[in-house]
Design an enzyme around this catalytic site. Sequence first.
Site, mmCIF file in Angstrom:
data_model
loop_
_atom_site.group_PDB
_atom_site.id
_atom_site.type_symbol
_atom_site.label_atom_id
_atom_site.label_comp_id
_atom_site.label_asym_id
_atom_site.label_seq_id
_atom_site.Cartn_x
_atom_site.Cartn_y
_atom_site.Cartn_z
ATOM 1 N N HIS A 284 -50.959 -5.612 37.066
ATOM 2 C CA HIS A 284 -50.968 -4.280 36.174
ATOM 3 C C HIS A 284 -50.154 -4.389 35.009
ATOM 4 C CE1 HIS A 284 -52.080 -0.061 34.944
ATOM 5 N NE2 HIS A 284 -50.904 -0.063 35.232
ATOM 6 N N VAL B 162 -42.640 -0.713 30.096
ATOM 7 C CA VAL B 162 -43.211 -1.313 31.217
ATOM 8 C C VAL B 162 -42.213 -2.346 31.987
ATOM 9 C CG1 VAL B 162 -45.325 -2.429 31.822
ATOM 10 C CG2 VAL B 162 -45.016 -1.065 29.595
ATOM 11 N N LEU C 32 -50.182 2.662 27.743
ATOM 12 C CA LEU C 32 -51.692 2.797 27.602
ATOM 13 C C LEU C 32 -52.340 3.713 26.416
ATOM 14 C CD1 LEU C 32 -53.538 1.012 30.567
ATOM 15 C CD2 LEU C 32 -52.891 0.109 28.689
#
Length: 181
Positions: free
Chosen positions: A89, A82, A58
């Site tokens: 999330h 990720v 992020l």
Amino acid sequence: MAVSHYTLPSAKLDKPAKLLIVAAPFYREIADDLIAGAKAEIEAAGATYELIEVPGALEVPSAIGIAERMSNFDGYVALGCVIRGETTHYETVCNDSSRGITLLGLQGLCIGNGILTVENEEQAIVRADPQQMNKGGGAAAAALHLIALARKWGGARKGVGFLPEAEELRIAGELKDNPTA
């Protein structure tokens, strides 16, 4: 019948380029492979790079935006991983990091996106490994191609986001006689 993947030939740069590699090393070994692939691609193109690390995927777009405003890079390589977990999330991080990079790219920044979004660690390892899918090298190659395009089409203006009103008017030719507006 197996689908083949085509890879563009390496970008040809008219002069050396300086890139910023922004890596999120949450999964250290995967990040190290992505970084190794990106470094090798950049060096093979005769370009230079700096490497910074941020806490997570992020933060990658924010770091690129800050660097664009405050430094002198020709392009950027966004790296991270990720891996799907048990909560939503995963979707937030994948979508928002990708959206941030895309928005910066639409503003004219030359960014190669090498943030892996995968279901499990095994997929990440294969994609990050420079001897396998080499997605770090692919992200660096994408940034180099975009730099070559930007140079082909003219000099870029610095800044991210909207222009101040005075600059918009100046570009439109409305401030010819009033440079202090």
